[in-house]
Design an enzyme around this catalytic site. Sequence first.
Site, PDB file in Angstrom:
ATOM      1  N   ALA A 159       0.810  -1.221   0.000  1.00  0.00           N
ATOM      2  CA  ALA A 159       0.000   0.000   0.000  1.00  0.00           C
ATOM      3  C   ALA A 159       0.840   1.266   0.000  1.00  0.00           C
ATOM      4  CB  ALA A 159      -0.979  -0.038   1.164  1.00  0.00           C
ATOM      5  N   SER A 160       0.688   2.080   1.004  1.00  0.00           N
ATOM      6  CA  SER A 160       1.324   3.396   1.028  1.00  0.00           C
ATOM      7  C   SER A 160       2.813   3.362   1.350  1.00  0.00           C
ATOM      8  CB  SER A 160       0.611   4.285   2.047  1.00  0.00           C
ATOM      9  OG  SER A 160      -0.711   4.519   1.640  1.00  0.00           O
ATOM     10  N   ASN A 161       3.350   2.219   1.695  1.00  0.00           N
ATOM     11  CA  ASN A 161       4.771   2.156   2.041  1.00  0.00           C
ATOM     12  C   ASN A 161       5.679   2.591   0.904  1.00  0.00           C
ATOM     13  OD1 ASN A 161       4.337   1.240   4.658  1.00  0.00           O
ATOM     14  ND2 ASN A 161       4.185  -0.866   3.982  1.00  0.00           N
TER      15      ASN A 161
END
Length: 133
Positions: free
Chosen positions: A55-57
């Site tokens: 995801a946002s990593n």
Amino acid sequence: MNIADNVISMIKNSAIPMALYISGAGIKSPWGFAVGVANKDTRELLTIDTPFRIASNTKTFTAATILRLWEDGRLDLDTSITKYIDPKLSNLLNSAHCNADLITARHLLNHSSGLNDHADREYIIHILRNPHY
């Protein structure tokens, strides 16, 4: 004790499940290490091959890469993304009523493109059912 041994020791002593995989320039051969469980219910062990929903990593790495391309003059932050993406993706965005011609890299970086988060519940279920798609 070398750096790799120190890192492995820290991972082994952590209460948090994690995996580390190292490859690239200067590395004789890729290697990895994992500790913990991948699934709390089944107690399946975590491995370096366990898939993760990141995801946002990756946002920070993607932004840094885009800004590096901009610094090198290889990307214009204010030019339409249609210059940089596959025409099939542009057509897909347009068919979903997102005018790809009006979206720029700057819009994507500052989350003002108007695109919705695609990782909703239905998307996650589809990915989990079709992990190799």
